[in-house]
Each structure stands twice: as structure tokens, then as C-alpha cells.
Write an enzyme that holds these catalytic residues in place. Structure first.
Site, mmCIF file in Angstrom:
data_model
loop_
_atom_site.group_PDB
_atom_site.id
_atom_site.type_symbol
_atom_site.label_atom_id
_atom_site.label_comp_id
_atom_site.label_asym_id
_atom_site.label_seq_id
_atom_site.Cartn_x
_atom_site.Cartn_y
_atom_site.Cartn_z
ATOM 1 N N ASP A 20 1.242 -1.151 0.065
ATOM 2 C CA ASP A 20 0.121 0.218 -0.043
ATOM 3 C C ASP A 20 0.530 0.943 -0.435
ATOM 4 O O ASP A 20 1.278 1.484 1.406
ATOM 5 C CB ASP A 20 -0.893 -0.176 1.049
ATOM 6 C CG ASP A 20 -1.763 1.566 1.442
ATOM 7 O OD1 ASP A 20 -2.195 2.487 0.361
ATOM 8 O OD2 ASP A 20 -2.356 1.477 2.328
ATOM 9 N N LYS A 82 3.464 10.973 -3.603
ATOM 10 C CA LYS A 82 2.002 10.757 -5.162
ATOM 11 C C LYS A 82 1.444 12.085 -5.296
ATOM 12 O O LYS A 82 0.365 11.951 -6.302
ATOM 13 C CB LYS A 82 1.549 10.271 -3.620
ATOM 14 C CG LYS A 82 0.547 8.531 -4.074
ATOM 15 C CD LYS A 82 -0.930 7.621 -2.896
ATOM 16 C CE LYS A 82 -1.439 7.326 -3.811
ATOM 17 N NZ LYS A 82 -1.799 6.259 -2.352
ATOM 18 N N GLU A 183 -7.414 0.376 -4.120
ATOM 19 C CA GLU A 183 -7.249 0.659 -3.093
ATOM 20 C C GLU A 183 -8.225 0.428 -2.682
ATOM 21 O O GLU A 183 -8.139 -1.299 -1.410
ATOM 22 C CB GLU A 183 -6.907 1.764 -2.325
ATOM 23 C CG GLU A 183 -5.283 2.322 -2.551
ATOM 24 C CD GLU A 183 -4.786 3.811 -1.719
ATOM 25 O OE1 GLU A 183 -5.531 4.642 -1.664
ATOM 26 O OE2 GLU A 183 -3.627 4.290 -2.476
ATOM 27 N N ASP A 205 -13.183 5.327 1.949
ATOM 28 C CA ASP A 205 -11.645 5.180 2.420
ATOM 29 C C ASP A 205 -11.494 6.937 2.239
ATOM 30 O O ASP A 205 -11.332 8.078 1.476
ATOM 31 C CB ASP A 205 -10.761 4.945 0.860
ATOM 32 C CG ASP A 205 -9.348 4.771 1.280
ATOM 33 O OD1 ASP A 205 -9.064 5.706 2.154
ATOM 34 O OD2 ASP A 205 -8.436 4.357 -0.384
#
Lengths: 554, 175
Positions: A20, A82, A183, A205
Site C-alpha cells: 500500500d 504521490k 485501494e 476510504d
């Protein structure tokens, strides 16, 4: 039961890492016969900060150690890579992200963002590859076996370019990225694997930088994503910023100096805000002081604060309402009634905020699942998928049927009982992820023709036949774009495919078939074929902002 | 071994059906419902998903199976998108009228900071940029939230006030 040493895992059995790769933190895990095992850092930590430091003393430092340099050498500490990876530096979101970091980001070839530390220029995949390499090395030390295969997770709304760049980061770290999975899908897999369920679940999420919500149908071993929506500029950082602004105003009022022009000071206030936010998830009020605020002309260096949970909730309610609206929207898109959702999984640290859970419960009229660890569940799913792809989950010698149950039961998700014994042969999970964005081509009049809708199951291929719009046309240019808008210019251009040396003829005579294919990683491949002559043109679109094979070192 | 042969035969059969209507690819009758299509596609996935055959097939054969599976996914999507079109409540709307001050000038991304940066302070600009992104996605409510945050950051900016009024008007029109 555990055998230590180099041969802890049979060498003939390949071990694949599930990673992850987060904005703020990364977690890696592997599926073992006794459950999902987390990869520990040098100090035994499960959660590895996605931070890469290039200290003045030389070398590259990754993870928890790199974070220490944040206050002393902020310009040499690369975090939140990211937010930049695979993006066009001119995109507004990237411009926005650049205001939040203290290292230098410049425009590189192909409009990709480049990090500059002293005289080194590095692409974002190179930065992220340092994090992946760190995880790989930790795993190799822990397991005593070389590792080359991995499954990496990405946010559901990651675009083609971002996905390609993430794969590139894996390649640079010496990993074969077998698959990128979304994810929320990974979280659902960790929840549902080995339990043979028939139900509809929601994965909510809410992480540090992004917000995603997905609706999935679990049908035995099949995990079908029905719809996924997100807001890629809504995350815990926004909540910190809202609270940080309040602290800055307090600083101005009490100490008599406006801290906003001072970047280092604001960084301290933001870090303070984050700590207060976390404290308020467990407590009704937060009181204390932030010290070490050295400001010229200030009436002191300590800022006292007293904030109640209610005050904090008022501050963030706009953002939380927004997440609920997106959730309602995704239910509509999936064609699912809120009451038929039987489980709500919370992923990402921001779901620890009581207000978020409370509002979610109001939407679904059901309390969200609190037994899962929102920080680890995604990597668990990635590990299960990685194990499945290398064949460790179902092969008789590797992870047998009984052991596969252990994976579910031992995980924090299992909650003990309720595990249905699968057949003698453990079934491999089948993931049906979805296409992250609508893909279309430019047609006459400035409009678009959609070839693949958002939320279509992947891998997928769709074709349409188009004709020429002028007489004697020997060349066709096919502009591809991403976005929902009917007008071409309002969408994001992806690239152009050229079909040359066509036989001409009257307009409308030529028949050109355009095929869009999105592979299991969510990456687009476009092919155009002239149906009369059979001339084929296959192209991998060069996406702006993505690293191309040419400008990548190594 | 037979599973390998079966899936290859299936894949070749699917690939031979170029241009066939979706229900044929899924092995359904012409009047099949979405539920039937879902069941049929899940059945295909259980036996023929390329991930299952990753280790058992040669790369060329795996490519054949992947392509056949991808075409079936395309057929299934025909059923899924029909439902989505009928249930979608909020179609993506064009942002504000051209010429209105809140509308970003030109394609965003081409000229970051153009126009708006002189109209407000740096803090408000962050939220304004977010509002622009929201507008581009047709998300008026999201844009309104961000514009309000921008106004909190720079209460003096008349530019932002005008933008808010525009968005509110647009929102009122839609509901």
C-alpha cells in the site's frame, strides 16, 4: 510453528509482496500460511512513512528515519510524492500540491514534475522507487528470501499516467509489479476473502490526501466493483489546514504576529493541528500549548490552545458533508439502495474521526465496521492478491484450504468466528476492478464520442466504427481524451493516434474501427484499424506528465 | 489440463464473434435482464478470468484469453451502462456561462494562475483552484464549498463574492 532462518519459506515457492504505497505512509505485507504478515521497519514499525530524505551528510534515508530531517533540512526531505507522480506539472491540482511542500519541484521533460535537491534532479517515480526499495529490503531481511514480485495499490481515481508512473517506480526498485489494484478493492478483498459471502458492501476510504468511496458486490470468490467515486482533493490534510488556519489566527491574536508568511512556523502549526485532530478523535477537548514558535517581535514563543470536539466538528462539517454527498451519489450510480448495503468498511486514518463515522451511520442507518484497522487493511488485500497471482493461495503445497481460512480468521478483519470453511481447494479471488474515468475520442464539431464509461469492469475492450468527414481523406488523426464532458476541449487530452496512407475515397466511405482497451492495471491501449485495407495502427498513448521510456535513467 | 483447453476453446469462440451483439458474447437471449447478464459474466469470470490462468498458459494463449474476457466485459458493460443512464440523477452540467467572472479562462492547466491570482490573496487562491477543479467536474456543490472557503480566506475579494453568487444561481437553476 515458525521456522527461522534462510529457508523459512520453501525456495521453490515464490513470495510476492503486497504494498500500500500511500501519500503519507506505506505498508507492506505478504500472505503466509498463518495469515497476513506485515513487513517491519528497522525499529519494528508496521507503518513506513513515505518520506525520502537526502541529508547534507550524504546518502538516501527512507521511512521513519527520513522524517527526522523534516525540521532541520526541510528542503531535502521529499514527502507526498504521490501527489505529483504521473501528473502534468501544469495541472491545477499539482500547482496546488506545490504550495504545500518545501522542496523544489520544477518542470521536466514531457511536462512532468521533477524534484530538485541540491544538484540532483529526480523524477517522481525515482522518489517513490526509494520507498518501494526500502520496503523490498525490509521484506528480504525479514523473510530471508529475495523478492521480485509485488502488487501495488493505487487510489481508485488514479489516471492512466499516474498508474504507469507507479509501475515505473516499481520497476526502478527492481520489482515486477504484477498488478496495480485499487485501494478500496484491496480493502474489500481483505474483508471478504475466504468467506464465500453474498452481499453488497461499501468501502469508505478517507485518507490523508484523497477520498474514495466504492460499492462492491461480493458473490462468492467474485469481487465486483459496481461503482467508485472520489474527490481527489479532499483528505485529512484539508482538515489539518482548516484547524491550522484557526491556530494561525490565534497566534496572530495572542502573540501579535501573523505567522502565515513564515513557512517553517506554519509547518509547526500544521503539525500541531494534526496532533490536536487525532487527540480529539479520542477525547472531548484538547488543551495545551504549542511551543518553539520563534518569531521576531512576538510576545512569547508559546501558543496556548483550548479546542473542544464540538468546535472542531463545526470547522470540518463542510468537508464531512461533502463525503456523505459523494457517498449518496455513488449509491445512485451503482443502483443500490443504502439499506441493502450490509457492511461499511472504513479505510484511511480520517475515518477515525467520530463525526465521520456518525454521519456515515446516518447515511446507511447502520454503524460502520469498527473492527478493521484502517491503516493496514489495504496492504492486507494487496498481499492476498499478490499471493493469489503467484499461485500461493490455492496450490496444495503452499497455502492450502485450511490455511486460507487462517488468513481471514487471523486478520484483524476476521473477528474470530463467522468463517465459512471453503472447499478443499481454496478458491482464488476474482477481482473485477473498474475503469477510473470516461474515455472518449474527438469527433467532428468539437464533440466527443465515449468509448469506455467510468466504472466499466476491467480488463475491457470496446470498439466503434467511424467514418471520414471529408472527401479524399488519406490521413486520420484520432484525439483521445479523458472526462465526462460532451465538448472535447473541456476534457483532458490523452494523446493522438495517426492513421496514414488511407486509400481516400468519398467522405463516409472509409470505415475505421477504433478499439479502446483498458488492461487489468487500468492502463489504456488504443488501436485503430482501417477496415477496407486492414492497415492497423496500435499505439500506446504518450500521456503528458508521465515518464517516457526515453527520459528515464536505468 | 482440460481446464486449459476449455478456456482456450471458449476464447477462440468469443473472438470469432466479432461484431456480435452483447447478449451473444455472454451466451444470453436477446431480452436478458441486467441481473442475468451479471450472473452470466460472473460465471465467465469464475472459469475464464485471465488471472486464474496466469501460470497455466503460454503468454500468447493468455493474451487470447485476456482479449476474449475483455470483449465479454465490454458486452456486460452495455447492460451496466443502460442502467446507469436511467438512474443517473445529476447529469454532468456545463460550468457557468462563458464570460462570467467565476469561469476559468481557457482550459485549466494550460495557464495556471492566469487571471484569478491578482483577484485574491494566496490562501484564497488555493481554495479557488479547488473550486475550478470541482466546476470542471460539473460538481457545483463542491465548487460552492470551496468558494466559501476562499471567501473565508479573503473576505475582501469582490471577485470571489461574484463567483459565489454565480454558482448559487446555477445551483438554484438545477434544483
Amino acid at each position: 510453528m515458525q521456522i527461522y532462518g534462510a529457508s523459512r519459506y520453501n525456495l521453490s515457492m515464490s513470495v510476492a509482496l503486497g504494498i500500500d504505497l500511500g501519500t503519507t505512509n506505506s505498508v507492506a505485507a505478504i500472505a503466509t500460511p498463518t495469515g497476513v504478515e506485515f513487513i517491519l521497519g528497522p525499529r519494528g514499525e508496521r507503518v513506513h512513512p513515505s518520506v525520502v530524505a537526502f541529508p547534507s551528510s550524504g546518502g538516501v534515508v527512507v521511512g521513519a528515519d527520513a522524517k527526522r530531517y523534516r525540521l532541520t533540512e526541510p528542503h531535502h526531505v521529499i514527502h507526498s510524492a504521490k501527489r505529483f507522480i504521473g501528473q502534468n506539472i501544469r495541472a491545477p491540482l499539482v500547482q496546488l500540491a506545490m504550495t504545500g511542500v518545501r522542496y523544489r519541484v520544477e518542470e521536466g521533460p514531457n511536462q512532468q514534475p521533477i524534484v530538485v535537491v541540491r544538484d540532483r534532479r529526480m523524477t517522481m517515480p525515482e522518489i517513490s522507487s526509494n520507498v518501494l526499495l526500502h520496503l523490498k529490503r525490509c521484506a528480504e531481511r525479514q523473510l530471508g528470501t529475495p523478492i521480485k514480485d509485488a502488487v501495488v495499490t493505487v487510489p481508485a481515481n488514479f489516471t492512466d499516467g499516474q498508474r504507469q508512473a507507479t509501475k515505473e517506480a516499481g520497476r526502478l526498485a527492481g520489482l515486477d509489479v504484477m498488478r496495480l489494484i485499487n485501494e478500496p478493492t484491496a480493502a474489500a478483498l481483505a474483508y471478504g476473502f475466504g468467506r464465500d459471502r453474498q452481499q453488497v458492501i461499501c468501502v469508505f476510504d478517507f485518507g490523508g490526501g484523497t477520498f474514495d468511496v466504492s460499492i462492491l458486490r461480493l458473490n462468492g470468490e467474485v469481487f465486483e466493483v459496481l461503482a467508485s467515486e472520489g474527490d481527489f482533493f479532499l483528505g485529512g490534510d484539508d482538515l489539518d489546514r482548516a484547524l491550522g488556519e484557526v491556530l494561525a489566527a490565534e497566534c496572530n491574536r495572542i502573540l501579535g504576529v501573523d505567522p502565515r508568511p513564515h513557512a517553517a512556523l506554519m509547518m509547526k502549526l500544521m503539525m500541531g493541528a494534526e496532533a490536536i485532530k487525532m487527540h480529539l478523535s479520542e477525547n472531548d477537548s484538547a488543551e495545551g500549548e504549542i511551543d518553539g514558535l520563534d518569531l521576531p517581535g512576538a510576545k512569547g514563543s508559546k501558543l496556548p490552545f483550548a479546542i473542544t470536539r464540538k468546535q472542531f466538528e463545526d470547522l470540518i462539517s463542510g468537508y464531512v458533508n461533502r463525503t456523505c454527498e459523494v457517498t449518496k451519489q455513488v449509491l445512485l450510480t451503482a443502483g443500490i439502495d443504502a439499506r441493502s448495503v450490509s457492511e461499511i468498511l472504513c479505510v484511511g486514518g480520517s475515518t477515525r474521526i467520530p463525526l465521520v463515522r456518525q454521519r456515515l451511520a446516518e447515511v446507511f442507518r447502520k454503524a460502520p465496521n469498527t473492527t478493521i484497522n484502517p491503516d493496514e487493511v489495504v496492504s492486507q488485500g494487496a498481499a492476498i492478491q499478490a499471493g493469489s497471482l503467484v499461485g500461493n493461495l490455492s496450490s496444495g503445497t503452499g497455502m492450502g484450504a485450511r490455511d486460507a481460512v487462517a488468513t481471514a480468521a487471523h486478520s484483524t478483519l476476521g473477528g474470530g468466528g463467522n468463517v465459512v470453511l471453503p472447499d478443499q481447494q481454496a478458491k482464488r479471488p476474482i477481482l473485477m476492478d473498474v475503469n477510473p474515468a470516461t474515455l472518449a475520442i474527438h469527433t467532428a464539431g468539437g464533440f466527443t464520442e465515449r468509448l469506455l464509461e467510468k466504472n466499466a469492469p476491467i480488463p475491457i475492450e470496446r470498439s466503434r466504427v467511424f467514418t471520414t468527414s471529408r472527401d479524399n481523406q488519406t490521413r486520420v488523426e484520432i484525439d483521445c481524451c479523458r472526462g465526462e464532458n460532451r465538448r472535447y476541449t473541456e476534457n483532458e487530452p490523452l494523446g493522438t493516434l495517426v492513421l496514414d496512407d488511407l486509400p481516400g475515397g468519398k467522405r463516409g466511405e472509409l470505415k475505421i474501427e477504433v478499439s479502446f482497451r483498458v488492461d487489468a492495471d487500468g492502463i489504456l491501449h488504443v488501436r485503430a484499424t482501417d477496415q477496407t485495407t486492414g492497415v492497423k495502427q496500435e499505439a500506446h498513448l504518450q500521456v503528458l506528465g508521465a515518464p517516457s521510456a526515453l527520459d528515464m535513467p536505468g | 489440463m482440460s481446464a486449459r483447453v476449455d478456456v482456450l476453446l471458449w476464447a477462440q469462440r468469443v473472438l470469432a464473434m466479432t461484431g456480435a451483439p452483447p447478449h451473444q458474447l455472454l451466451g444470453l437471449k436477446a431480452d436478458a435482464t441486467l441481473e442475468a447478464a451479471q450472473e452470466a459474466f460472473h460465471k465467465i469470470a469464475r472459469t475464464s478470468h485471465p488471472d486464474i490462468h496466469r501460470s497455466g498458459l503460454t503468454p500468447e494463449d493468455l493474451e487470447t484469453v485476456t482479449l476474449a474476457y475483455a470483449r465479454c466485459a465490454g458486452a456486460y458493460q452495455e447492460y451496466r451502462s443502460k442502467r446507469i443512464q436511467t438512474t443517473r440523477l445529476q447529469p454532468i452540467k456545463e460550468p457557468l456561462d462563458s464570460g462570467a467572472p467565476a469561469r476559468p479562462s481557457g482550459p485549466i492547466g494550460a495557464q495556471p494562475g492566469a487571471g484569478a491570482s491578482g483577484q485574491m490573496n494566496g490562501k484564497a487562491l488555493i481554495y479557488y483552484r479547488k473550486a475550478e477543479i470541482a466546476l470542471r467536474r460539473g460538481d457545483l456543490k463542491g465548487a460552492m464549498l470551496q468558494i466559501k472557503m476562499a471567501i473565508a480566506g479573503d473576505p475582501q475579494s469582490t471577485f470571489l463574492r461574484t463567483a459565489l453568487v454565480e454558482i448559487e444561481a446555477e445551483l438554484a437553476q438545477n434544483t
